[in-house]
Write an enzyme that holds these catalytic residues in place. Structure first.
Site, mmCIF file in Angstrom:
data_model
loop_
_atom_site.group_PDB
_atom_site.id
_atom_site.type_symbol
_atom_site.label_atom_id
_atom_site.label_comp_id
_atom_site.label_asym_id
_atom_site.label_seq_id
_atom_site.Cartn_x
_atom_site.Cartn_y
_atom_site.Cartn_z
ATOM 1 N N CYS A 250 0.835 -1.210 0.000
ATOM 2 C CA CYS A 250 0.000 0.000 0.000
ATOM 3 C C CYS A 250 0.869 1.259 0.000
ATOM 4 O O CYS A 250 0.512 2.271 0.593
ATOM 5 C CB CYS A 250 -0.946 0.022 1.201
ATOM 6 S SG CYS A 250 -2.149 -1.312 1.214
ATOM 7 N N ASN A 251 2.030 1.164 -0.640
ATOM 8 C CA ASN A 251 2.982 2.273 -0.667
ATOM 9 C C ASN A 251 3.399 2.524 -2.114
ATOM 10 O O ASN A 251 4.478 2.104 -2.540
ATOM 11 C CB ASN A 251 4.206 1.921 0.198
ATOM 12 C CG ASN A 251 5.118 3.112 0.429
ATOM 13 O OD1 ASN A 251 5.380 3.891 -0.478
ATOM 14 N ND2 ASN A 251 5.610 3.252 1.645
#
Length: 505
Positions: free
Chosen positions: A388-389
């Site tokens: 999620c980066n």
């Protein structure tokens, strides 16, 4: 190895029996709850009658008093003065982030400016990036961009609308730790109309959090990442910056003193900030669990400083061991991702995480999901993917927006990843340590990688083969033995060949 390692080894089978025979390396996803913590919490619930804190009965009063006491203890755990900070219990760090974003949006709408300025760091989790959808002007900053923004008045946001800068104290992907002096510097440069939101969810897992010293306007944490349980989060709010949160439009039970619905429509919110923002019945039993988590953590580990020292030592060893893995041809087996300023073992610049990809001997990528699956089968538990980066994926793996659209069109997605596309990885493997980690966990990871992916070099030997038909096999073997010992030179009439695993060529 830290002094704490032996102590943890001594109590780990008792406190964490679920770890027997396993190496858990996803503490950035969640810490594990200690058995004595769960036992104490269960005993408390079995022997104490707690009621809804919104009622006035004795059980309800008791629950309310416990919530207040644990709120104060939690502020102290994070070194946040109750005179300067309040703590709002929420579902998790993402809920805290969303709450801040919605409050800024509602403030802009109420002020009829319909806007606020927003910037997030490139290394932000998706939850921080999502706030940009509330803002009319948003930016993505790297470290140099932040420094330029702090030093160049031309880039400052308009004084007519509030500004919010959000960043992680620690990258949830690589574990590198970002500067903690930015909140103070931003306030000194831009005044009280510029706010900072510190995502401390990853940082607080293995580092002491000194809110008074960092002085963010808002900070968010998730307690399951620190203690393993409860599944609860908090928004820590600087009281001097709290007014903007009071402009939240939505209200619910527990957040208002008076509501009139017919024929007039108005309401009055509660004066204490956490009461005005904790919607509905607060998760009082989870907060009771938090009290036991604080007790157990102190008893087992002493302090977050001790945890930090312990995990920093383990991380330094894990990084060195992974970086040292080589195939038989000398090529690296592991490609580690991070900033050059992040120094494993230095708790100021690096957390207890290593992000990497596994490489074949020819330098091509082993799909990261395959590594996780194979590790899982061996009782070694890591995490793989983009974490999620998106900023980290773009920077470290070489992607840009155009290329991501192409791989998306090819079918890539979070739930259905294309792990390697045109020679580039779309994610990484992440190994992360926590308070209860020990050296054996690191050793298990390294052993797995070596046994599963090490490619031995072809065993090559220079030999000499007689070109004449009269050569006998025994003479070839004898000459080869002497040649490899450097005792003979190539005889006249013998051809030089290289013997590898595939035979003579």
């Amino acid at each position: 190895m830290s002094a704490l390692n032996d102590a943890i080894v001594a109590f780990r089978d008792t406190e964490y029996p679920q770890l027997k025979g396993k190496a858990y390396l996803d503490h950035a996803g969640s810490q594990l709850p200690a058995a004595s913590f769960i036992t104490a919490f269960a005993s408390d619930l079995n022997t104490t009658l707690y009621g809804n804190p919104h009622s006035t009965s004795t059980p309800s009063h008791l629950a309310g008093a416990r919530v207040d006491a644990i709120r104060a203890r939690t502020l102290a755990f994070f070194n946040a003065s109750p005179e300067d900070y309040d703590l709002v219990f929420v579902a998790n760090a993402t809920a805290a982030i969303r709450l801040v974003g919605e409050c800024f949006r509602d403030h802009a709408l109420r002020a009829r400016k319909h806007a606020f300025w927003y910037a997030h760091h490139r290394d932000a989790h998706n939850s921080l990036i999502g706030i940009r959808e509330f803002a009319t002007e948003h930016h993505c900053f790297g470290d140099k961009d932040v420094e330029a923004w702090l030093s160049n008045p031309a880039t400052k946001p308009s004084a007519a609308k509030p500004a919010l800068f959000a960043y992680p104290g620690q990258s949830n992907m690589t574990g590198r730790r970002l500067p903690l002096d930015w909140p103070v510097r931003i306030r000194a440069t831009y005044g009280n109309n510029a706010y900072t939101l510190l995502d401390a969810a990853a940082l607080a897992t293995t580092a002491p959090l000194n809110i008074d010293a960092i002085a963010p306007d808002f900070a968010c944490v998730s307690f399951y990442k620190i203690f393993g349980y409860p599944d609860l989060g908090a928004l820590i709010v600087r009281k001097a910056s709290a007014d903007i949160l009071r402009h939240r439009t939505y209200f619910a039970g527990g957040t208002v003193d008076v509501v009139v619905s017919d024929p007039d429509t108005w309401h009055v919110k509660r004066k204490t900030l956490h009461e005005a923002l904790e919607e509905g019945t607060v998760a009082f039993r989870s907060i009771v669990a938090l009290g036991h988590a604080l007790d157990t953590h102190k008893r087992l580990y002493g302090s977050m400083e001790a945890v930090s020292t312990h995990t920093a030592a383990l991380t330094r060893g894990m990084h060195a061991a992974l970086a040292g893995l080589r195939h038989g041809n000398g090529q690296p087996m592991v490609w580690i991702h991070n900033e050059a300023t992040a120094m494993p073992g230095d708790a100021k610049t690096q957390g207890a995480t290593v992000a990497f990809n596994v490489l074949h001997g020819d330098g091509t990528l082993v799909p990261y999901g395959d590594v996780e699956r194979e590790a899982d089968a061996r009782g070694v538990y890591v995490r793989s993917g983009g974490m999620c980066n998106p900023g980290g994926v773009q920077k470290y793996l070489g992607w840009n927006g155009k290329a991501m659209k192409m791989v998306l069109k090819a079918g890539h997605g979070c739930a259905t990843p294309i792990q390697v596309h045109e020679g580039k990885a779309t994610g990484v493997v992440r190994a992360s340590l926590g308070a209860c980690s020990v050296q054996a966990d690191v050793d298990a990871l390294v052993k797995f990688l070596r046994s599963q992916y090490l490619e031995k070099a072809a065993s090559t030997t220079t030999i000499y083969i007689a070109t004449g038909a009269e050569a006998e096999l025994e003479s070839v073997s004898e000459m080869n033995e002497k040649a490899t010992m450097g005792k003979v030179k190539r005889p006249v009439g013998w051809a030089k060949r290289v013997m590898g695993l595939a035979g003579i060529h």
